[in-house]
Design an enzyme around this catalytic site. Sequence first.
Site, mmCIF file in Angstrom:
data_model
loop_
_atom_site.group_PDB
_atom_site.id
_atom_site.type_symbol
_atom_site.label_atom_id
_atom_site.label_comp_id
_atom_site.label_asym_id
_atom_site.label_seq_id
_atom_site.Cartn_x
_atom_site.Cartn_y
_atom_site.Cartn_z
ATOM 1 C CG MET A 150 2.441 4.263 -2.816
ATOM 2 S SD MET A 150 1.375 3.439 -1.528
ATOM 3 C CE MET A 150 0.337 4.726 -0.836
ATOM 4 C CB CYS A 151 -3.068 2.179 -6.333
ATOM 5 S SG CYS A 151 -2.085 0.708 -6.083
#
Lengths: 254, 254
Positions: A1-2
């Site tokens: 995830m970012c």
Amino acid sequence: MCELLGMSANVPTDICFSFSGLLERGGNTGPHKDGWGITFYEGKGCRTFKDPEPSCRSEIAKLVKAYPIKSVSVISHIRQGNRGRTCLENTHPFTRELWGREISYAHNGQLSNYKDLKTEYYKPVGNTDSELAFCWLLDNIRQKYPKKPSNMASVFRYAAKLADQLREKGVFNMLLTDGVFVLAYCSNNLHWITRRAPFGKATLIDADMVVDFQKETTPNDIVTVIATRPLTNDEQWNKIEPGESVLFKLGEKV
Amino acid sequence: MCELLGMSANVPTDICFSFSGLLERGGNTGPHKDGWGITFYEGKGCRTFKDPEPSCRSEIAKLVKAYPIKSVSVISHIRQGNRGRTCLENTHPFTRELWGREISYAHNGQLSNYKDLKTEYYKPVGNTDSELAFCWLLDNIRQKYPKKPSNMASVFRYAAKLADQLREKGVFNMLLTDGVFVLAYCSNNLHWITRRAPFGKATLIDADMVVDFQKETTPNDIVTVIATRPLTNDEQWNKIEPGESVLFKLGEKV
């Protein structure tokens, strides 16, 4: 995830405070060490700073944090890679020209079976699910609107519908902008806040930093910040529900 | 008129020395005060730093001068505007995606009757003759090569033929790159030099700066620099004749 960060404002505003909080998540308070990028619009033009280096130790990030570039529309991304290796061509935001406008995009999430997304006009340069999804979005927009429509809001409403299809393939949180509108599409995590007079103080969660917006603004300023997770701990952020989107135009929700 | 700077190298090389000379021409030793930009390729990706501020007092230019970004292909431009006002969207280099490759371009010169250049796929964002000419070039390349050909050199040969047509409209010095090839097309002013072992020293014309390339390189390095006017006063630069072009691939003339 970012992690995603966006800004929409009615007057050119710098994003140094929010960006400082985001950067800490790029290898310090967060695990997002696979590069970062930020796109600023100034007029019809935009410029992007990006680096495959972790943001918490990037020389270029230090400059962007210290040098107040004023813009009405900004999107930013720090990456914890899943699809595609860590390199410049896989670093968000991505920008393509459509109808003589620069369209920029950043994605947080992960898609499955994304290789069946076919594109004709726009081809990805890198090998991320994110960039292919962006090319597919623009291809579809271009087919529906061969010429720039006068009502740009309708383009972003259509982009949100296309994003619904992408969300069926996995997690798809997105920021999309043409420099006037900023679309925030939520798959699972996306928050926003609009700051306007009377302005108060705010304290970053990720860094030892307080800002008094009253000293930084004029009474007419309207500034919306969008982020994966709230960046401050003493303000009320709005959560976007899964499958919902919010469209902003120069600071205001439309 | 503006000034162009390009580099083509067989190993990732920084361009700090040459860029330092160019920057001085951006408002100090030269009149090119209407912005500057530089595009670095790293792998298939590229990143551009640009600023409508004069390069000699740009904070971002200072960073680029001091921070050695290593690249095999670089193009840069400092602008003295003629067509189109001074703003970000009119600042070179320009980049567009074609076949999933980033193609970057910078132009020095001025065209007349350029508004009859019609484009379909690519539309200019700003209002310079330069960006319209770039869009027209890419449109023509895309029509001739709907898919990426295996022989990319042929694409650049074709681009040089198209540039012949643009030169009929005025002055058209151009740098064009896909990150592997760098094409230098000359209308009136363009010079190049290839540095290879045994390396020597060189002295900048525009700044009080000497570099000993022997200390900065390995014996296998091959580095070509292209510039509107020679940047050093103790080396032999090659002048490209009007209407001629030189194509470089990873440092070597091809």
